[in-house]
Design a protein around this motif. Structure first.
Motif, PDB file in Angstrom:
ATOM      1  N   VAL A   1       0.867  -1.180   0.000  1.00  0.00           N
ATOM      2  CA  VAL A   1       0.000   0.000   0.000  1.00  0.00           C
ATOM      3  C   VAL A   1       0.905   1.232   0.000  1.00  0.00           C
ATOM      4  O   VAL A   1       1.841   1.312   0.797  1.00  0.00           O
ATOM      5  CB  VAL A   1      -0.908   0.030   1.253  1.00  0.00           C
ATOM      6  CG1 VAL A   1      -1.832   1.239   1.210  1.00  0.00           C
ATOM      7  CG2 VAL A   1      -1.709  -1.258   1.371  1.00  0.00           C
ATOM      8  N   HIS A   2       0.618   2.174  -0.916  1.00  0.00           N
ATOM      9  CA  HIS A   2       1.492   3.345  -1.068  1.00  0.00           C
ATOM     10  C   HIS A   2       0.833   4.611  -0.547  1.00  0.00           C
ATOM     11  O   HIS A   2      -0.394   4.739  -0.559  1.00  0.00           O
ATOM     12  CB  HIS A   2       1.841   3.540  -2.546  1.00  0.00           C
ATOM     13  CG  HIS A   2       2.727   2.454  -3.081  1.00  0.00           C
ATOM     14  ND1 HIS A   2       2.229   1.315  -3.655  1.00  0.00           N
ATOM     15  CD2 HIS A   2       4.084   2.346  -3.099  1.00  0.00           C
ATOM     16  CE1 HIS A   2       3.239   0.531  -4.016  1.00  0.00           C
ATOM     17  NE2 HIS A   2       4.369   1.139  -3.690  1.00  0.00           N
TER      18      HIS A   2
ATOM     19  N   ASP B   1      -3.668   7.715   3.114  1.00  0.00           N
ATOM     20  CA  ASP B   1      -3.911   6.568   2.230  1.00  0.00           C
ATOM     21  C   ASP B   1      -4.344   7.002   0.826  1.00  0.00           C
ATOM     22  O   ASP B   1      -4.056   6.340  -0.150  1.00  0.00           O
ATOM     23  CB  ASP B   1      -5.019   5.715   2.859  1.00  0.00           C
ATOM     24  CG  ASP B   1      -4.904   4.247   2.488  1.00  0.00           C
ATOM     25  OD1 ASP B   1      -3.785   3.818   2.152  1.00  0.00           O
ATOM     26  OD2 ASP B   1      -5.917   3.540   2.549  1.00  0.00           O
ATOM     27  N   ALA B   2      -5.098   8.127   0.753  1.00  0.00           N
ATOM     28  CA  ALA B   2      -5.680   8.523  -0.536  1.00  0.00           C
ATOM     29  C   ALA B   2      -5.036   9.786  -1.105  1.00  0.00           C
ATOM     30  O   ALA B   2      -5.387  10.198  -2.210  1.00  0.00           O
ATOM     31  CB  ALA B   2      -7.192   8.734  -0.370  1.00  0.00           C
ATOM     32  N   GLY B   3      -4.166  10.445  -0.333  1.00  0.00           N
ATOM     33  CA  GLY B   3      -3.494  11.651  -0.826  1.00  0.00           C
ATOM     34  C   GLY B   3      -4.370  12.887  -0.793  1.00  0.00           C
ATOM     35  O   GLY B   3      -4.037  13.915  -1.368  1.00  0.00           O
ATOM     36  N   LYS B   4      -5.506  12.806  -0.080  1.00  0.00           N
ATOM     37  CA  LYS B   4      -6.447  13.937  -0.094  1.00  0.00           C
ATOM     38  C   LYS B   4      -6.122  14.928   1.031  1.00  0.00           C
ATOM     39  O   LYS B   4      -5.579  14.517   2.073  1.00  0.00           O
ATOM     40  CB  LYS B   4      -7.882  13.459   0.005  1.00  0.00           C
ATOM     41  CG  LYS B   4      -8.225  12.689   1.243  1.00  0.00           C
ATOM     42  CD  LYS B   4      -9.662  12.214   1.197  1.00  0.00           C
ATOM     43  CE  LYS B   4      -9.931  11.075   0.261  1.00  0.00           C
ATOM     44  NZ  LYS B   4     -11.015  11.160  -0.606  1.00  0.00           N
TER      45      LYS B   4
ATOM     46  N   SER C   1     -11.425  -0.843  -1.557  1.00  0.00           N
ATOM     47  CA  SER C   1     -10.437  -0.905  -2.630  1.00  0.00           C
ATOM     48  C   SER C   1      -9.069  -1.285  -2.061  1.00  0.00           C
ATOM     49  O   SER C   1      -8.675  -0.814  -0.991  1.00  0.00           O
ATOM     50  CB  SER C   1     -10.343   0.457  -3.310  1.00  0.00           C
ATOM     51  OG  SER C   1      -9.219   0.474  -4.165  1.00  0.00           O
ATOM     52  N   GLU C   2      -8.341  -2.090  -2.810  1.00  0.00           N
ATOM     53  CA  GLU C   2      -6.973  -2.454  -2.418  1.00  0.00           C
ATOM     54  C   GLU C   2      -6.035  -1.250  -2.477  1.00  0.00           C
ATOM     55  O   GLU C   2      -4.964  -1.251  -1.891  1.00  0.00           O
ATOM     56  CB  GLU C   2      -6.439  -3.575  -3.319  1.00  0.00           C
ATOM     57  CG  GLU C   2      -6.346  -3.235  -4.810  1.00  0.00           C
ATOM     58  CD  GLU C   2      -7.645  -3.462  -5.587  1.00  0.00           C
ATOM     59  OE1 GLU C   2      -8.729  -3.372  -4.969  1.00  0.00           O
ATOM     60  OE2 GLU C   2      -7.565  -3.728  -6.804  1.00  0.00           O
ATOM     61  N   VAL C   3      -6.478  -0.186  -3.169  1.00  0.00           N
ATOM     62  CA  VAL C   3      -5.643   1.023  -3.284  1.00  0.00           C
ATOM     63  C   VAL C   3      -5.720   1.834  -1.980  1.00  0.00           C
ATOM     64  O   VAL C   3      -4.756   2.485  -1.587  1.00  0.00           O
ATOM     65  CB  VAL C   3      -6.109   1.874  -4.498  1.00  0.00           C
ATOM     66  CG1 VAL C   3      -5.237   3.110  -4.682  1.00  0.00           C
ATOM     67  CG2 VAL C   3      -6.115   1.035  -5.771  1.00  0.00           C
ATOM     68  N   THR C   4      -6.858   1.789  -1.305  1.00  0.00           N
ATOM     69  CA  THR C   4      -7.070   2.561  -0.061  1.00  0.00           C
ATOM     70  C   THR C   4      -7.749   1.677   1.004  1.00  0.00           C
ATOM     71  O   THR C   4      -8.904   1.900   1.357  1.00  0.00           O
ATOM     72  CB  THR C   4      -7.974   3.772  -0.332  1.00  0.00           C
ATOM     73  OG1 THR C   4      -9.168   3.296  -0.984  1.00  0.00           O
ATOM     74  CG2 THR C   4      -7.323   4.824  -1.185  1.00  0.00           C
ATOM     75  N   PRO C   5      -7.016   0.697   1.529  1.00  0.00           N
ATOM     76  CA  PRO C   5      -7.669  -0.269   2.421  1.00  0.00           C
ATOM     77  C   PRO C   5      -7.658   0.110   3.908  1.00  0.00           C
ATOM     78  O   PRO C   5      -8.254  -0.591   4.728  1.00  0.00           O
ATOM     79  CB  PRO C   5      -6.816  -1.524   2.213  1.00  0.00           C
ATOM     80  CG  PRO C   5      -5.444  -0.982   1.905  1.00  0.00           C
ATOM     81  CD  PRO C   5      -5.626   0.334   1.217  1.00  0.00           C
ATOM     82  N   VAL C   6      -7.011   1.230   4.263  1.00  0.00           N
ATOM     83  CA  VAL C   6      -6.652   1.420   5.674  1.00  0.00           C
ATOM     84  C   VAL C   6      -7.848   1.750   6.572  1.00  0.00           C
ATOM     85  O   VAL C   6      -8.017   1.161   7.645  1.00  0.00           O
ATOM     86  CB  VAL C   6      -5.533   2.492   5.810  1.00  0.00           C
ATOM     87  CG1 VAL C   6      -5.287   2.844   7.273  1.00  0.00           C
ATOM     88  CG2 VAL C   6      -4.242   1.963   5.191  1.00  0.00           C
TER      89      VAL C   6
ATOM     90  N   LEU D   1      -2.939  12.609  -6.594  1.00  0.00           N
ATOM     91  CA  LEU D   1      -3.817  11.601  -7.177  1.00  0.00           C
ATOM     92  C   LEU D   1      -3.515  10.272  -6.484  1.00  0.00           C
ATOM     93  O   LEU D   1      -2.450  10.096  -5.902  1.00  0.00           O
ATOM     94  CB  LEU D   1      -3.614  11.503  -8.690  1.00  0.00           C
ATOM     95  CG  LEU D   1      -4.489  12.541  -9.414  1.00  0.00           C
ATOM     96  CD1 LEU D   1      -3.881  13.924  -9.321  1.00  0.00           C
ATOM     97  CD2 LEU D   1      -4.717  12.177 -10.864  1.00  0.00           C
ATOM     98  N   VAL D   2      -4.470   9.365  -6.559  1.00  0.00           N
ATOM     99  CA  VAL D   2      -4.436   8.243  -5.628  1.00  0.00           C
ATOM    100  C   VAL D   2      -3.315   7.237  -5.881  1.00  0.00           C
ATOM    101  O   VAL D   2      -2.867   6.571  -4.951  1.00  0.00           O
ATOM    102  CB  VAL D   2      -5.796   7.521  -5.609  1.00  0.00           C
ATOM    103  CG1 VAL D   2      -5.956   6.629  -6.826  1.00  0.00           C
ATOM    104  CG2 VAL D   2      -6.010   6.764  -4.319  1.00  0.00           C
TER     105      VAL D   2
END
Ligand code: NAD
Length: 481
Positions: free
Chosen positions: A24-25, A91-94, A175-180, A324-325
C-alpha cells in the motif's frame, strides 16, 4: 515501520489464509507504507460461513437493537475522527481538512442515518380490492458490498450501513488502493464488541477476492460502486444466477452555466465541482458548458482562480489540492491530458505534473487543468478522466445546452446555473442524469435517491431505496371472504 492490516472475519482480525500481502502506497510521497492482506476465494468462503452463522440472530433482532449497534459504531468512530482523517488523508493523498471536515464526519452520518432509518422502515398494505394484502420486506441474508478508492470510508459505510440496518450480514471489500480506514473500522467494531460475523471485511484485489464475492453462490446481493468497466463485468457475473445487483458507476457530468446565473457562490462552486479531491469524485462536473455571451467572463475568472489553487502536501492546510491516488492513475490522467492536446484542445492552465519540494517530491500530483476548443464527441469530452481536468464548451441556447449535456454515454449528475427557475425545471426534466442540482453542487440529503442512468449505473442508493434494495419484497394476501 510498515503497517500490517488485517481482515475482519467472524469477529477475528485475520491475515489472508494464503498469507500473501499487497503493498500500500502513500500517494503524497510515492512510498510504500503498509501491507494489505491479498485475500482470495478461501477467505470469502470463511467470511461467508461466519456471516451465515450470524444471520439468524442478527436478522431477528428488533430494528431498534440493530440501530443501537450502528449508533455505537458511529459513536466510536466520532471519537476517533482525527485518527481516521489522518489515515484517510495519508492513504488517498487527499487534503487532511477534506477528510476531517467532510468525509469521515459523513461516514459517521451514514451509520447514524441508517440506524435511524432502520427504526422507521415500514411497508405497505392494500385492501378493499382483493382480500387484505400486506407487504413483508425481509433481509436477504449475506450480501456483498464492494467500494472504490476515491471516498474510501464514506462510500464503504454508505453501503454497509443500510445492508446491516435492514438485517443482513455483510462481506465488505474496500479498494486495495485505499484499504486502511476500512481496516480501522473493523478494529473499531471488534473494540466495541460488534456481534461476530455480522460485519466481515475482506481485503485484496478486485479480480481475485472481489470477484470471489460476486461469484459466491450463497451471497444474495452485490452492492458495487466503481468503474463502469468493472460494474458491467459484475452485472454479467450476477446475471447467471439472477443475483440482485446495485451499480454506482462512472460519470462525465455537465455543469451548465447560463448568462443569468446568480454570481453568488458561482465561481467558488464551479471550482470545487471541478477540482475537489483532485477531481476524483464521481459527481465532479468535468464538462463546463457556458452560454456564449458569458463564456469569456466565466472562463477568465475560473482560469484565474484555478491558477491560484495550491497543490501539494495534503497535510499542509495551505494546499487545496493533494495527490492523485496512485502512480497508475496519475499516468492515466496525464495520458488523457496528452490526448486532449492531440485532439486539438487548448490548455488554459495546468496540464503538468507537479513535484512539490521536500517530503512530497516523489508524490503523484497534477496541476488543475482547464481545456477549451474541443467538441462534444472527442474522447476528452466523452470518457471519464477522474482527475483535475475541466473542459469548457460554449452554447447558444437551451436546446444546444441540453444536446451537449446529454452527449456522453454517462448519466450520473448535472449542475444547472440560472436565475430562470422555469428554465431550470424544464431542463432538469430533460437532462439524462440521476441527480440534477440547480444553482448548487454536492448538496446531499441522505433521504434522496442516489444513482445514475445510462452507463452510470443501475438502481438507486440512499434512504428507503437502499433499504428496499437490501430486502426481499413479499406480498401476503389474506382472504377476508
Ligand atoms: P474499480 O471499478 O477499479 O474498483 C472498484 C472496486 O471494485 C474496488 O474495490 C476493486 O477492488 C473492485 N473490483 C475490481 N474488479 C473487480 C471484480 N472483477 N469483481 C469484483 N470487484 C472488483 O473503480 P475505482 O478505480 O476503485 O474507482 C473509481 C471509479 O468509481 C470511477 O469510475 C468513479 O466514477 C466510480 N465511482 C462511482 C460512484 C457513484 O456513486 N456512481 C462513486 C464513486 C466512484
Amino acid at each position: 515501520m510498515t503497517l500490517r492490516l488485517s481482515q475482519l472475519i467472524g469477529g477475528q482480525a485475520r491475515p489472508a489464509l494464503s498469507e500473501a500481502w499487497l503493498d500500500v502506497h502513500e500517494p503524497a510521497t510515492g512510498t510504500r507504507y503498509a501491507l494489505c492482506p491479498d485475500a482470495d476465494g478461501e477467505d470469502v468462503a470463511a467470511a461467508f460461513e461466519a456471516a451465515q452463522a450470524a444471520f439468524p440472530a442478527w436478522s431477528t433482532l428488533p430494528p431498534s437493537e440493530r440501530a443501537r449497534w450502528l449508533d455505537r459504531l458511529a459513536d466510536a468512530l466520532e471519537t476517533r475522527i482525527d485518527d481516521f482523517a489522518a489515515a484517510e488523508s495519508r492513504d488517498a493523498g487527499k487534503p487532511l481538512a477534506l477528510a476531517r471536515d467532510v468525509e469521515i464526519p459523513r461516514a459517521v452520518a451514514n451509520l447514524r442515518f441508517f440506524a435511524a432509518a432502520a427504526t422507521q422502515f415500514a411497508s405497505e398494505s392494500h385492501h378493499g380490492q382483493a382480500g387484505l394484502n400486506y407487504t413483508l420486506r425481509q433481509p436477504l441474508g449475506v450480501v456483498g458490498c464492494i467500494s472504490p478508492w476515491n471516498l474510501p470510508l464514506y462510500l464503504f459505510t454508505w453501503k454497509i450501513a443500510p445492508a446491516l440496518a435492514a438485517g443482513n450480514c455483510v462481506i465488505g471489500k474496500p479498494s486495495e488502493v485505499t484499504p486502511v480506514t476500512a481496516w480501522m473500522l473493523g478494529e473499531l467494531a471488534r473494540e466495541i464488541g460488534f456481534p461476530s460475523g455480522v460485519l466481515n471485511i475482506v481485503q485484496g484485489l478486485g479480480p481475485k477476492v472481489g470477484q470471489a464475492i460476486v461469484d459466491h453462490p450463497g451471497i444474495k446481493a452485490i452492492s458495487f460502486t466503481g468503474s463502469t468497466a468493472v460494474g458491467t463485468r459484475i452485472a454479467t457475473s450476477c446475471a447467471g444466477n439472477l443475483k440482485k445487483v446495485s451499480l454506482e458507476l462512472g460519470g462525465k457530468n455537465a455543469t451548465i452555466v447560463f448568462a443569468d446565473a446568480p454570481r453568488t457562490q458561482l465561481f467558488e462552486t464551479l471550482l470545487r465541482s471541478a477540482f475537489q479531491n483532485s477531481g476524483q469524485i464521481c459527481l465532479c462536473g468535468s464538462r463546463l458548458l457556458i452560454e456564449r455571451s458569458a463564456y469569456a467572463e466565466v472562463r477568465d475568472e475560473l482560469v484565474a482562480r484555478a491558477k491560484k489553487l495550491h497543490v501539494g502536501d495534503p497535510l499542509d492546510a495551505g494546499n487545496q489540492q493533494g495527490a492523485l491516488v496512485s502512480k497508475a492513475h496519475h499516468e492515466k490522467v496525464m495520458g488523457h491530458i496528452d490526448l486532449a492536446r492531440a485532439e486539438g484542445g487548448k490548455l488554459l492552465c495546468g496540464g503538468n505534473a507537479v513535484q512539490p519540494p521536500g517530503r512530497c517530491e516523489g508524490g503523484w500530483f497534477i496541476a488543475p487543468t482547464i481545456i477549451e476548443g474541443l467538441g462534444p464527441y472527442t474522447r476528452t469530452n466523452s470518457e471519464e478522466i477522474f482527475g483535475p481536468v475541466l473542459t469548457l464548451q460554449a452554447f447558444d441556447d437551451e436546446d444546444e445546452a441540453l444536446a451537449l449535456a446529454n452527449a456522453t454515454p454517462y448519466g450520473l449528475a448535472a449542475s444547472l446555473w440560472t436565475s430562470d427557475l422555469r428554465r431550470a425545471h424544464r431542463l432538469a426534466g430533460r437532462i439524462d442524469a440521476g441527480i440534477v442540482w440547480i444553482n448548487t453542487w454536492l448538496e446531499r440529503d441522505l433521504r434522496t435517491p442516489f444513482g445514475g442512468m445510462k452507463q452510470s449505473g443501475l438502481g438507486r442508493e440512499g434512504g428507503q431505496e437502499a433499504l428496499r434494495f437490501f430486502t426481499e419484497t413479499k406480498n401476503v394476501c389474506l382472504n377476508l371472504g
